[in-house]
Design a protein around this motif. Structure first.
Motif, mmCIF file in Angstrom:
data_model
loop_
_atom_site.group_PDB
_atom_site.id
_atom_site.type_symbol
_atom_site.label_atom_id
_atom_site.label_comp_id
_atom_site.label_asym_id
_atom_site.label_seq_id
_atom_site.Cartn_x
_atom_site.Cartn_y
_atom_site.Cartn_z
ATOM 1 N N CYS A 204 0.898 -0.997 -0.479
ATOM 2 C CA CYS A 204 -0.146 -0.483 0.061
ATOM 3 C C CYS A 204 0.676 1.133 0.226
ATOM 4 N N LEU B 124 1.553 4.172 -3.725
ATOM 5 C CA LEU B 124 1.311 5.513 -3.000
ATOM 6 C C LEU B 124 2.233 6.564 -2.916
ATOM 7 N N SER C 43 2.708 7.290 -6.954
ATOM 8 C CA SER C 43 1.984 7.737 -6.808
ATOM 9 C C SER C 43 2.216 9.260 -6.667
ATOM 10 N N ASP D 115 -1.332 4.645 -12.755
ATOM 11 C CA ASP D 115 -2.951 5.315 -11.577
ATOM 12 C C ASP D 115 -2.348 4.224 -10.464
ATOM 13 N N ALA E 140 -1.741 4.496 -7.008
ATOM 14 C CA ALA E 140 -2.436 4.926 -6.058
ATOM 15 C C ALA E 140 -3.541 4.158 -6.146
#
Length: 308
Positions: free
Chosen positions: A263, A267, A270, A279, A281
């Motif tokens: 995770c 992120l 991103s 993308d 995220a």
């Protein structure tokens, strides 16, 4: 090791591959080519996007070589300072899709390949990197805070729920062994021809988080990927990896940490990637959703955690 390799091959256009929902090729530059006989080869250059969480390149390549010799990983033809050239697998081979691991024969073969990595003698490894999952999560978490300023509130909420385990994690560790380290389905190549002699001999790819580590940590990554979706009870997955079934709650907690790690990686990419067409995220938030679901699952480790 030489930095320039592959001069005897014919190369196509260099292509930097990007993240997919399974993170295929999200941290390297891949170029397809051919050898003197016209056979396909693949060159991978390891790039620095993954430096904050990946093992050192020489350690990754060392373990890949040992696995390749045992037909656990694709054949390696040449090694450079930050690159490798591999046999490009025939068109009958491709990455596994998650739902295909519902086939108990394929899943069993994948678990056996992970288990075989655990038996590679350290004496065969030119370089090896010791990894600890919780340490990596903390490193990426702190780096994310430095770069971005704050993390999603659920990340720290879940980390707080896992703190009773983190404070006594050393009492649950198994002896460290060589591990592939990443249970994503996309890190498995398999032959799609059922009548082929290679149909039951999948190969492992995606070795950047490999190293000398607690196999329960790797088991957690595998459980986080497949336990909720493939219909095989977690204790049987543990047995398939040669690990004690009674350690299932420990591996499940490591699986939640693994989801949180990816995770944060998604992120972070991103927030820092110049390529806004990808993308990152979405992948990171998907792994956060998985972490939440694993913690809340009736078959998950929450009740066990409350007893610590």
């Amino acid at each position: 090791m030489k930095s320039e390799i592959g001069e005897q091959y014919e190369w196509g256009a260099t292509q930097e591959t990007d993240i997919t929902p399974s993170w295929i090729g999200g941290d390297g530059i891949f170029t397809h080519g051919t050898d003197a006989q016209g056979g396909p080869v693949l060159k991978r250059i390891f790039t620095d996007e993954s430096a904050v969480y990946a093992s050192p390149v020489d350690a990754v390549i060392s373990l890949m070589q040992a696995a390749s010799r045992r037909q656990i990983a694709p054949p390696i033809l040449q090694i450079g300072e930050n690159s490798i050239i591999m046999d490009s697998m025939p068109q009958s081979w491709r990455n596994v899709k998650l739902d295909e691991l519902r086939d108990p024969l394929l899943l069993g073969s994948v678990l056996e390949q992970h288990r075989r990595v655990h038996t590679i003698p350290a004496s065969e490894l030119v370089s090896v990197h010791k990894r600890e999952l919780l340490e990596t999560v903390n490193t990426v978490h702190d780096h994310y805070l430095t770069v971005v300023g704050c993390v999603p509130r659920d990340v720290d909420r879940i980390l707080h729920q896992l703190e009773p385990f983190a404070s006594v994690v050393d009492s649950f560790h198994e002896q460290a062994v060589p591990c592939h380290g990443d249970g994503a389905a996309s890190n498995v190549l398999f032959c799609t021809q059922p009548d082929s002699a290679e149909a039951d001999k999948p190969l492992l790819t995606g070795w950047i988080v490999s190293g000398l580590m607690d196999p329960l940590e790797e088991a957690g990554s595998i459980l986080a990927e497949i336990e909720p979706y493939c219909g095989m009870p977690g204790n049987l997955i543990m047995s398939g990896l040669g690990l004690p079934p009674e350690a299932l709650p420990v591996a499940q907690v490591f699986g939640i940490f693994d989801d949180l790690l990816w995770c944060l990686i998604g992120l972070l990419r991103s927030a820092t990637s110049k390529d806004t067409t990808v993308d990152y995220a979405k992948y990171g938030l998907w792994r956060l959703t998985k972490a939440r679901n694993q913690l809340a699952s009736p078959t998950g480790p929450l009740a066990w955690l409350k007893q610590l």
